[in-house]
Design a protein around this motif. Structure first.
Motif, PDB file in Angstrom:
ATOM      1  N   PRO A 104      12.335  -7.985 -35.658  1.00 20.56           N
ATOM      2  CA  PRO A 104      11.560  -7.555 -36.815  1.00 20.56           C
ATOM      3  C   PRO A 104      10.231  -8.297 -36.913  1.00 20.56           C
ATOM      4  N   MET A 105       9.228  -7.561 -37.297  1.00 21.06           N
ATOM      5  CA  MET A 105       7.907  -8.153 -37.523  1.00 21.06           C
ATOM      6  C   MET A 105       7.346  -7.585 -38.810  1.00 21.06           C
ATOM      7  N   VAL A 106       6.616  -8.415 -39.523  1.00 24.76           N
ATOM      8  CA  VAL A 106       5.969  -7.986 -40.759  1.00 24.76           C
ATOM      9  C   VAL A 106       4.641  -7.359 -40.397  1.00 24.76           C
ATOM     10  N   MET A 107       4.404  -6.173 -40.949  1.00 22.20           N
ATOM     11  CA  MET A 107       3.149  -5.459 -40.728  1.00 22.20           C
ATOM     12  C   MET A 107       2.602  -5.085 -42.102  1.00 22.20           C
ATOM     13  N   GLY A 108       1.764  -5.958 -42.658  1.00 30.26           N
ATOM     14  CA  GLY A 108       1.271  -5.733 -44.016  1.00 30.26           C
ATOM     15  C   GLY A 108       2.415  -5.884 -45.001  1.00 30.26           C
ATOM     16  N   LYS A 109       2.747  -4.817 -45.717  1.00 30.72           N
ATOM     17  CA  LYS A 109       3.840  -4.845 -46.685  1.00 30.72           C
ATOM     18  C   LYS A 109       5.123  -4.265 -46.108  1.00 30.72           C
ATOM     19  N   THR A 110       5.142  -3.972 -44.812  1.00 26.06           N
ATOM     20  CA  THR A 110       6.311  -3.349 -44.202  1.00 26.06           C
ATOM     21  C   THR A 110       6.918  -4.262 -43.143  1.00 26.06           C
ATOM     22  N   LYS A 111       8.148  -3.917 -42.745  1.00 31.78           N
ATOM     23  CA  LYS A 111       8.793  -4.580 -41.612  1.00 31.78           C
ATOM     24  C   LYS A 111       9.118  -3.513 -40.577  1.00 31.78           C
ATOM     25  N   ARG A 112       9.097  -3.922 -39.306  1.00 30.99           N
ATOM     26  CA  ARG A 112       9.329  -3.011 -38.198  1.00 30.99           C
ATOM     27  C   ARG A 112      10.140  -3.723 -37.139  1.00 30.99           C
ATOM     28  N   ALA A 113      11.111  -3.016 -36.544  1.00 30.86           N
ATOM     29  CA  ALA A 113      11.883  -3.525 -35.413  1.00 30.86           C
ATOM     30  C   ALA A 113      12.200  -2.335 -34.522  1.00 30.86           C
ATOM     31  N   GLU A 114      12.753  -2.599 -33.336  1.00 28.94           N
ATOM     32  CA  GLU A 114      13.146  -1.515 -32.433  1.00 28.94           C
ATOM     33  C   GLU A 114      14.519  -1.786 -31.855  1.00 28.94           C
ATOM     34  N   ILE A 115      15.249  -0.683 -31.626  1.00 27.63           N
ATOM     35  CA  ILE A 115      16.516  -0.704 -30.910  1.00 27.63           C
ATOM     36  C   ILE A 115      16.439   0.384 -29.850  1.00 27.63           C
ATOM     37  N   LYS A 163      28.066  -3.662 -34.683  1.00 31.42           N
ATOM     38  CA  LYS A 163      28.392  -2.492 -33.872  1.00 31.42           C
ATOM     39  C   LYS A 163      27.889  -2.647 -32.447  1.00 31.42           C
ATOM     40  N   GLY A 164      27.472  -3.871 -32.087  1.00 30.90           N
ATOM     41  CA  GLY A 164      27.043  -4.157 -30.724  1.00 30.90           C
ATOM     42  C   GLY A 164      25.615  -3.791 -30.391  1.00 30.90           C
ATOM     43  N   VAL A 165      24.795  -3.549 -31.402  1.00 25.65           N
ATOM     44  CA  VAL A 165      23.398  -3.157 -31.173  1.00 25.65           C
ATOM     45  C   VAL A 165      22.477  -4.307 -31.566  1.00 25.65           C
ATOM     46  N   GLU A 166      21.732  -4.798 -30.595  1.00 25.97           N
ATOM     47  CA  GLU A 166      20.749  -5.871 -30.819  1.00 25.97           C
ATOM     48  C   GLU A 166      19.348  -5.264 -30.786  1.00 25.97           C
ATOM     49  N   PRO A 167      18.415  -5.822 -31.552  1.00 28.56           N
ATOM     50  CA  PRO A 167      17.048  -5.296 -31.488  1.00 28.56           C
ATOM     51  C   PRO A 167      16.426  -5.560 -30.118  1.00 28.56           C
ATOM     52  N   SER A 199      13.793   4.400 -27.165  1.00 21.97           N
ATOM     53  CA  SER A 199      13.460   3.480 -28.244  1.00 21.97           C
ATOM     54  C   SER A 199      13.530   4.176 -29.589  1.00 21.97           C
ATOM     55  N   ILE A 200      14.049   3.440 -30.572  1.00 21.58           N
ATOM     56  CA  ILE A 200      14.120   3.911 -31.945  1.00 21.58           C
ATOM     57  C   ILE A 200      13.507   2.813 -32.814  1.00 21.58           C
ATOM     58  N   GLU A 201      12.471   3.176 -33.550  1.00 26.97           N
ATOM     59  CA  GLU A 201      11.852   2.221 -34.471  1.00 26.97           C
ATOM     60  C   GLU A 201      12.642   2.218 -35.775  1.00 26.97           C
ATOM     61  N   LEU A 202      12.837   1.042 -36.324  1.00 27.82           N
ATOM     62  CA  LEU A 202      13.392   0.883 -37.662  1.00 27.82           C
ATOM     63  C   LEU A 202      12.251   0.416 -38.543  1.00 27.82           C
ATOM     64  N   ARG A 203      12.043   1.077 -39.677  1.00 24.36           N
ATOM     65  CA  ARG A 203      10.902   0.757 -40.539  1.00 24.36           C
ATOM     66  C   ARG A 203      11.366   0.582 -41.980  1.00 24.36           C
ATOM     67  N   GLN A 204      11.018  -0.564 -42.547  1.00 26.80           N
ATOM     68  CA  GLN A 204      11.248  -0.827 -43.974  1.00 26.80           C
ATOM     69  C   GLN A 204       9.905  -0.776 -44.656  1.00 26.80           C
ATOM     70  N   ALA A 213      11.257   7.163 -35.495  1.00 24.16           N
ATOM     71  CA  ALA A 213      11.400   6.038 -36.411  1.00 24.16           C
ATOM     72  C   ALA A 213      12.373   6.426 -37.513  1.00 24.16           C
ATOM     73  N   LEU A 214      13.259   5.494 -37.843  1.00 22.89           N
ATOM     74  CA  LEU A 214      14.211   5.688 -38.927  1.00 22.89           C
ATOM     75  C   LEU A 214      13.869   4.718 -40.049  1.00 22.89           C
ATOM     76  N   GLU A 215      13.763   5.222 -41.254  1.00 23.40           N
ATOM     77  CA  GLU A 215      13.470   4.376 -42.406  1.00 23.40           C
ATOM     78  C   GLU A 215      14.742   3.665 -42.847  1.00 23.40           C
ATOM     79  N   VAL A 216      14.633   2.379 -43.132  1.00 19.85           N
ATOM     80  CA  VAL A 216      15.766   1.583 -43.613  1.00 19.85           C
ATOM     81  C   VAL A 216      15.418   0.992 -44.972  1.00 19.85           C
TER      82      VAL A 216
END
Length: 128
Positions: free
Chosen positions: A104-115, A96-100, A122-127, A80-83
């Protein structure tokens, strides 16, 4: 005793494409490239990439075994990479040609997506 996770290894048969993805798309920097000359070994190169204080090791191999399609197999599932801002990050990745692969989905106070990387990892993106 144990201080931290030093690095995560990624095996690929697409070395240059993988290096380009992690550096040009995700912003990692090449720390060290190490061509391997071991007769009979499938290992062709070992490279270290850094992003802040995070490091990954890319193992370039000839004819790696295919990636399992079972996401619930035993083993490491993804990194997982923090954004800072999910929407801005996904917009930049799209240029840059990368689609999720998972929007993105809201999980409590955070957001999460994958590429996925060029190897299908798989690489998780986490805000936070």
């Amino acid at each position: 005793m144990i201080k931290r996770i030093d690095h995560v290894e990624i095996t690929t048969g697409k070395l240059e494409e993988t290096l380009a993805f992690y550096t040009n798309v995700l912003g990692f920097k090449i720390k060290e490239r190490n061509p391997m000359n071991r007769p009979g070994s499938p290992l062709q190169e070992i490279d270290f990439l850094t992003l802040g204080d995070t490091m990954i090791e890319i193992l370039g191999v000839k004819d790696p075994a295919p990636l399992s399609t079972n996401v619930w197999q035993t083993g490491y599932r993804m990194m997982a990479l923090e954004v800072d801002d999910m929407d801005k990050t996904l917009a930049e990745l799209k240029t840059k040609g990368v689609e999720p692969t998972r929007p993105p989905m809201v999980m409590g106070k955070t957001k999460r997506a994958e590429i996925k990387d060029p190897n299908g990892l798989s690489i998780e993106l986490r805000q936070w």
